[in-house]
Design an enzyme around this catalytic site. Structure first.
Site, PDB file in Angstrom:
ATOM      1  CB  THR A 125     -58.413 -16.790  18.464  1.00 18.76           C
ATOM      2  OG1 THR A 125     -58.070 -15.486  18.811  1.00 18.76           O
ATOM      3  CG2 THR A 125     -57.173 -17.500  18.217  1.00 18.76           C
ATOM      4  CG  ASP A 126     -60.084 -12.362  16.923  1.00 17.62           C
ATOM      5  OD1 ASP A 126     -59.168 -12.393  17.650  1.00 17.62           O
ATOM      6  OD2 ASP A 126     -60.332 -10.734  16.843  1.00 17.62           O
ATOM      7  CD  GLU A 127     -54.667 -13.407  19.914  1.00 15.48           C
ATOM      8  OE1 GLU A 127     -53.360 -14.035  20.056  1.00 15.48           O
ATOM      9  OE2 GLU A 127     -55.392 -12.797  21.059  1.00 15.48           O
ATOM     10  CE1 TYR A 153     -54.380 -18.714  22.835  1.00 16.61           C
ATOM     11  CE2 TYR A 153     -54.723 -17.507  21.282  1.00 16.61           C
ATOM     12  CZ  TYR A 153     -55.042 -17.895  21.788  1.00 16.61           C
ATOM     13  OH  TYR A 153     -56.141 -17.648  21.928  1.00 16.61           O
ATOM     14  CE  LYS A 157     -57.585 -21.963  19.866  1.00 15.67           C
ATOM     15  NZ  LYS A 157     -57.581 -22.573  20.746  1.00 15.67           N
TER      16      LYS A 157
END
Ligand code: NAD
Ligand code: DAU
Length: 339
Positions: A125-127, A153, A157
């Protein structure tokens, strides 16, 4: 080719299963999913009718179950979608995020090594890049942007991504990683912004907008994410990270206002509520690498995609109403009672 799709009863995994069955009918797909609250077997009802598709209920962090599965099937490619995916839940209780997102990834990679898969793909994810300031619209996430996480979260990741890169360097596992921006489209679980707002607006319920609704997300229609992963597993370079996103930035308030306008509902439904702790301000992907190396471009613009998505939720009320009523969790028992 035989592909293991983990988390295929969830939002993006299920869309990927349908994308593969439609675009590569010669390939076999095995979906493994633990059917957590986010997994919905009703979503895969059509896929179940296809002889090229098989569903297995299991936890990716269960080493014995994964070893048995990898021994029984000879996978060419593993695509790992399975994850705890909701930021708000990770703030309430981080533990399961560490178990599934980190330990589950490790178990899958150990099996991929042991049974010599030719590609392990990690759906990230870009997060993992943290956030960008609202007053710097010139800044974008590239693959070189440092990892800098905000929520349990995103930390889980990012931890998984680091492990994937370590398995590549140390054990020569043939890996790729994709880091995508916010997806939307069919089968999106109604705890996430867009489906939550559609479902609540249709019921004339208040729409909880965090803070002032100024945070920006870079929205990608889910089919475009699927086409990007498809290209990466077939043509991407081993060991590489590819960002996926399509310059479709909107503030949360703009998204909610669009939904209200499309549904003919009043803006008085908007209710500004206490902000998410540690709330990331802005995500924005620079997709130059995947565009230039693999020729990927998103097919759907946000203004079209959001209309298609709203129409899908109108046409498929029973899908999300079963989720809201909890009925979808009985589906596995019904489907598998006599098997
Ligand atoms: P989702 O929550 O809709 O689905 C997750 C699926 O994984 C569910 O079917 C669930 O049952 C399954 N699962 C959870 N724990 C499991 C376990 N231990 N073993 C086996 N299955 C398990 O998530 P999503 O939105 O479809 O996201 C899929 C992946 O894409 C995730 O890895 C997420 O981090 C990533 N991602 C999501 C977005 C987005 O906007 N939704 C964007 C970028 C990346
Ligand atoms: O960027 C990719 C990520 O996008 C994925 O890795 C995550 O799995 C996925 O859930 C998504 O994370 P977000 O936190 O951006 O998505 P969410 O739908 O939870 O929230 C989108 C924005 O809307 C965010 O700024 C918070 C806000 N929001 C969300 C909810 C649920 C609200 O204002 N009100 C809400 O009720």
């Amino acid at each position: 080719m035989k592909i293991l799709v983990t988390g295929g009863a969830g939002f993006i995994g299920a869309n990927f299963v349908y994308f593969q069955l439609q675009n590569h009918p010669e390939d076999q797909i095995v979906c493994v999913d633990a059917l957590t609250y986010a997994g919905n077997l009703e979503t895969l009802a059509e896929a179940m009718k296809n002889p090229q598709f098989k569903f297995v209920k299991a936890d990716i962090a269960d080493r014995a179950a994964m070893d048995e599965l990898f021994a029984a099937e000879t996978f060419d490619v593993v695509v790992n979608f399975a994850a705890e995916s909701h930021v708000d839940r990770s703030i309430e209780n981080p533990e399961i995020f560490l178990k599934t997102n980190i330990m589950g990834t490790q178990v899958l990679m150990d099996c991929s090594r042991k049974y010599q898969v030719s590609r392990y793909h990690q759906v990230s994810t870009d997060e993992v890049y943290g956030d960008l300031p609202l007053d710097r619209p010139d800044l974008f996430f590239t693959e070189e942007t440092p990892i800098h996480t905000s929520s349990p979260y995103s930390a889980s990741k990012a931890s998984a991504d680091l492990l994937v890169q370590a398995y590549h360097r140390t054990f020569k596992l043939p890996v790729t990683i994709s880091r995508c921006s916010n997806n939307y489209g069919p089968y999106h679980f109604p705890e996430k912004l867009i489906p939550l707002m559609i479902a609540r607006a249709l019921a004339d319920q208040s729409l909880p907008v965090y803070g002032k609704g100024e945070n920006v997300r870079d929205w990608l229609y889910v089919e475009d994410h699927c086409s990007a992963i498809d290209l990466i597993i077939r043509k991407g370079r081993v060991g590489e990270v590819y960002n996926i996103g399509g310059h479709n930035e909107r503030t949360n308030l703009e998204v909610v206002q669009t939904i209200l306008r499309e549904l003919g509902k009043p803006e008085s439904l908007i209710n500004y509520v206490t902000d998410r702790p540690g709330h990331d301000q802005r995500y924005a992907i620079d997709p130059a690498k995947i565009s230039s190396e693999l020729g990927w471009t998103p097919a759907t613009k946000f203004d079209d995609g959001i209309k298609k998505t709203i129409q899908w939720y109108l046409d498929n009320r029973s899908w999300w109403e079963h989720i809201l009523s909890g009925d979808y969790q009985n589906y596995y028992a019904q489907m598998y009672a006599n098997r």
